[in-house]
Write a protein that holds these residues in place. Structure first.
Motif: not given
Length: 239
Positions: A24-25, A31-34, A48-51, A59-63
């Motif tokens: 997906m990346l 990317a809305n990362v959990a 996931t953050c490294r990729e 990178i976004g924070a999916q709260i």
């Protein structure tokens, strides 16, 4: 014409693998990362953050609600002050992981039941905005066009970014169809791509979401991205 393409990622937990983040990346721009509350464990989130950093994906924070068992898709009648604290906590945790990988959390997107609740639930909408205002520098907020939380955020001086779901159906009043309904999801990639191109031309939102945990998520994202590009629409992050 430019559109951001985002997806919900980092939702694996231990031995339970959800979606294909690496694939997906290669297709999305945000990317809305959990953050570990509705899904994700520290190690998988770091991977996931490294990729994402390696791919140049924002990178976004999916709260979300603290609801691993329900994947954050159950409404929780939580005290607003507690919700604010939990959101600050989630953003801080993911930002530390992102920074260790050479990136940072650049925006915030609510997940699941929280996303839907703050369309019109004022106490929780204000709790989300209060969390953003408590940060050293308020982050942009991604959300549903016309939602109460985006209005409160905008009135508070926070940048807001509107979002359109290419793989979800909408009610006549512009809300997402409940996932429990049989017509909630769009699973045909070609149909989703056609909708995406039309929505981009109508400029209904700044960012388009395709879910990373849906069946055929990678094919869906590939088809949509190809259709948008073929229509002369540039795919680029909103930041």
């Amino acid at each position: 014409m430019t559109i951001d393409l985002n997806a919900d990622l980092g939702e694996s937990f231990g031995q339970w693998q959800v979606g294909d983040d690496a694939a997906m990346l290669q297709l999305i721009t945000s990317a809305n990362v959990a953050t570990g509350f509705h899904a994700g464990d520290p190690q998988s989130l770091l991977v996931t953050c490294r990729e994402a950093v390696a791919r140049g994906v924002v990178i976004g924070a999916q709260i979300g609600y603290r609801d691993l068992a329900g994947f954050g898709r159950r409404f929780i009648d939580i005290d607003p002050a507690e919700l604010t604290a939990e959101i600050i906590y989630q953003i801080g945790a993911l930002d530390a992981l992102a920074r260790s990988a050479g990136g940072r959390v650049a925006y915030v997107k609510p997940h699941g039941a929280l996303y839907n609740a703050i369309v019109d639930h004022e106490p929780q909408a204000r709790a989300v905005v209060d969390a953003l205002l408590a940060l050293p520098e308020p982050l942009p907020l991604l959300g549903l066009p016309g939602s109460l939380v985006l209005k409160i955020a905008e009135d508070s001086g926070i940048r807001t970014v509107t979002e359109y779901f290419i793989d979800r159906n909408y009610t006549p009043d512009g809300r997402l169809v409940d996932r429990r309904q049989p017509d909630a999801l769009i699973i045909d990639p070609e149909a989703a791509a056609e909708r995406a191109v039309a929505a981009a031309r109508e400029q209904v939102a700044e960012s388009f979401c395709t879910h990373g945990d849906s069946p055929g998520a990678v094919t869906m994202a590939q088809t949509v991205r190809s259709a948008l590009t073929a229509a002369g629409i540039e795919i680029a992050p909103f930041l």
